[in-house]
Motif scaffolding. Sequence first.
Motif, PDB file in Angstrom:
ATOM      1  N   ASP A 139       0.799  -1.233   0.000  1.00  0.00           N
ATOM      2  CA  ASP A 139       0.000   0.000   0.000  1.00  0.00           C
ATOM      3  C   ASP A 139       0.827   1.276   0.000  1.00  0.00           C
ATOM      4  OD1 ASP A 139       0.933   0.019   2.615  1.00  0.00           O
ATOM      5  OD2 ASP A 139      -1.051  -0.014   3.547  1.00  0.00           O
ATOM      6  N   ARG A 140       2.145   1.162  -0.014  1.00  0.00           N
ATOM      7  CA  ARG A 140       2.982   2.346  -0.194  1.00  0.00           C
ATOM      8  C   ARG A 140       3.009   2.774  -1.661  1.00  0.00           C
ATOM      9  NH1 ARG A 140       8.636   0.647   2.000  1.00  0.00           N
ATOM     10  NH2 ARG A 140       9.159   2.823   1.500  1.00  0.00           N
ATOM     11  N   ALA A 141       2.579   1.899  -2.553  1.00  0.00           N
ATOM     12  CA  ALA A 141       2.490   2.210  -3.972  1.00  0.00           C
ATOM     13  C   ALA A 141       1.131   2.835  -4.279  1.00  0.00           C
ATOM     14  CB  ALA A 141       2.685   0.945  -4.800  1.00  0.00           C
ATOM     15  N   PHE A 142       1.077   3.618  -5.344  1.00  0.00           N
ATOM     16  CA  PHE A 142      -0.176   4.261  -5.741  1.00  0.00           C
ATOM     17  C   PHE A 142      -1.160   3.275  -6.357  1.00  0.00           C
ATOM     18  CE2 PHE A 142       2.650   8.098  -5.950  1.00  0.00           C
ATOM     19  CZ  PHE A 142       1.989   8.839  -4.989  1.00  0.00           C
ATOM     20  N   GLY A 143      -0.694   2.083  -6.669  1.00  0.00           N
ATOM     21  CA  GLY A 143      -1.565   1.070  -7.253  1.00  0.00           C
ATOM     22  C   GLY A 143      -0.754   0.143  -8.120  1.00  0.00           C
ATOM     23  N   ASP A 144      -1.466  -0.682  -8.909  1.00  0.00           N
ATOM     24  CA  ASP A 144      -0.784  -1.635  -9.773  1.00  0.00           C
ATOM     25  C   ASP A 144      -1.008  -1.327 -11.249  1.00  0.00           C
ATOM     26  OD1 ASP A 144      -3.420  -2.326 -10.027  1.00  0.00           O
ATOM     27  OD2 ASP A 144      -3.216  -4.343  -9.196  1.00  0.00           O
ATOM     28  N   ASP A 145      -1.382  -0.085 -11.536  1.00  0.00           N
ATOM     29  CA  ASP A 145      -1.574   0.385 -12.903  1.00  0.00           C
ATOM     30  C   ASP A 145      -0.526   1.450 -13.201  1.00  0.00           C
ATOM     31  OD1 ASP A 145      -3.572   0.756 -15.346  1.00  0.00           O
ATOM     32  OD2 ASP A 145      -3.023   2.754 -14.613  1.00  0.00           O
ATOM     33  N   ILE A 146       0.257   1.241 -14.251  1.00  0.00           N
ATOM     34  CA  ILE A 146       1.380   2.145 -14.532  1.00  0.00           C
ATOM     35  C   ILE A 146       0.917   3.571 -14.761  1.00  0.00           C
ATOM     36  CG2 ILE A 146       3.174   2.692 -16.222  1.00  0.00           C
ATOM     37  CD1 ILE A 146       3.616  -0.338 -16.523  1.00  0.00           C
ATOM     38  N   ASP A 147      -0.117   3.762 -15.556  1.00  0.00           N
ATOM     39  CA  ASP A 147      -0.577   5.121 -15.830  1.00  0.00           C
ATOM     40  C   ASP A 147      -1.022   5.828 -14.552  1.00  0.00           C
ATOM     41  OD1 ASP A 147      -0.057   4.910 -18.530  1.00  0.00           O
ATOM     42  OD2 ASP A 147      -2.100   4.288 -19.035  1.00  0.00           O
ATOM     43  N   ARG A 148      -1.665   5.078 -13.663  1.00  0.00           N
ATOM     44  CA  ARG A 148      -2.123   5.673 -12.394  1.00  0.00           C
ATOM     45  C   ARG A 148      -0.926   6.064 -11.533  1.00  0.00           C
ATOM     46  NH1 ARG A 148      -6.175   2.225 -10.950  1.00  0.00           N
ATOM     47  NH2 ARG A 148      -7.495   3.654 -12.131  1.00  0.00           N
ATOM     48  N   ILE A 149       0.071   5.197 -11.457  1.00  0.00           N
ATOM     49  CA  ILE A 149       1.268   5.503 -10.670  1.00  0.00           C
ATOM     50  C   ILE A 149       1.922   6.774 -11.196  1.00  0.00           C
ATOM     51  CG2 ILE A 149       3.622   4.742 -10.159  1.00  0.00           C
ATOM     52  CD1 ILE A 149       2.529   1.846 -10.151  1.00  0.00           C
ATOM     53  N   VAL A 150       2.088   6.862 -12.497  1.00  0.00           N
ATOM     54  CA  VAL A 150       2.749   8.025 -13.100  1.00  0.00           C
ATOM     55  C   VAL A 150       1.943   9.287 -12.855  1.00  0.00           C
ATOM     56  CG1 VAL A 150       3.438   9.047 -15.300  1.00  0.00           C
ATOM     57  CG2 VAL A 150       3.983   6.653 -14.809  1.00  0.00           C
ATOM     58  N   ASP A 151       0.637   9.205 -13.058  1.00  0.00           N
ATOM     59  CA  ASP A 151      -0.244  10.351 -12.867  1.00  0.00           C
ATOM     60  C   ASP A 151      -0.137  10.889 -11.440  1.00  0.00           C
ATOM     61  OD1 ASP A 151      -1.930  11.924 -14.366  1.00  0.00           O
ATOM     62  OD2 ASP A 151      -3.737  10.763 -13.937  1.00  0.00           O
ATOM     63  N   LEU A 152      -0.242  10.000 -10.471  1.00  0.00           N
ATOM     64  CA  LEU A 152      -0.248  10.427  -9.076  1.00  0.00           C
ATOM     65  C   LEU A 152       1.145  10.837  -8.596  1.00  0.00           C
ATOM     66  CD1 LEU A 152      -2.771   7.812  -7.670  1.00  0.00           C
ATOM     67  CD2 LEU A 152      -3.157  10.251  -8.051  1.00  0.00           C
TER      68      LEU A 152
END
Length: 337
Positions: A139-152
């Motif tokens: 849960d330290r990651a923004f999620g498991d979707d690359i676009d979402r991680i980059v966006d956030l």
Amino acid sequence: MSQLAAILGLSGPALTADEARFIRDADPWAFILFARNIDTRAQVRRLTGDLRDAVGRDALIFVDQEGGRVQRLRDPHWRRYPRASAYGAVHAKDPDAGRRAAYLGYRLIADDLRAVGIDADCAPVLDLPQPGADPIISDRAFGDDIDRIVDLAHAAMAGLMCGGVAPVIKHMPGHGRATVDSHLSLPRIDADAQTLAESDFVPFKRLNAAPMAMTAHVVLSDIDPDPVTLSRHAIQSVIRDRIGYDGLLMTDDLDMKALTGNNLAAKTTAVLEAGCDVALQCSGKLPDMKAVAEGARRLSGKSLERARIAELSRLSPQTFDRTDAEAKFDQLMMQVA
């Protein structure tokens, strides 16, 4: 003379006389604070001021303030912030709301940090979690979707920098597949290089203009048998070439069990020779600090240039209405309450 290529921890909430003498002589590039160094706002302000007085310059002072499990400044003196995955949950419902929430959350964190003299944050996390991985990232990651991680991550970095705090993306080139905690042992990632290039490396490549990045203490077995932090080949071929990162590369903590051996001087020399710009050592024990100073070199060449750019990335804070920002932030985060 330029500074020592090191970021060092401290023993407690006040700078001791022995630490002050050592710091004046060694002149490390920067410092990092942990929970053991943090009590009240006034105390942290004194400590950060004393550190800068000891080196006679406006040195960067780091902390790990991600939110969630990793938050060194805590209640009752500071508000608690959500784990990164909570921003991901908002983003999944409404990307605009997710971006705004991440920006405001990290802008509030920056406001907290600058108020006590801290101006660099080891955040955001860009790791891409994978099924079956150790929960050290989760849960330290923004999620498991690359676009979402980059966006956030873009929004989080903007929030920090608008608040005058330099961000550090981590853990390059990716810790999301690790099946063990690198604090405790050395993770070995057996995915082939092409798979990693199409997944784990992508968030870092898309944010490769970040001023600072922290290494992952992991072995990428298809690339090099040594941990990335100690691998000249991995740092050059993956981080500098494939990811295209030319900012300041700092190690994760040299005390973590993923890096074997007790000789901190030799370990410090090895990570710098492998291509890391700065060694991070966090124990706060004076003998350890002296060992790092023995093994480190002075910043020079590209490393010195990257360090100066990193220092400039702590911009002057923009005008900020904290009360309004907190109200908007709380309203956005109610979506996942």
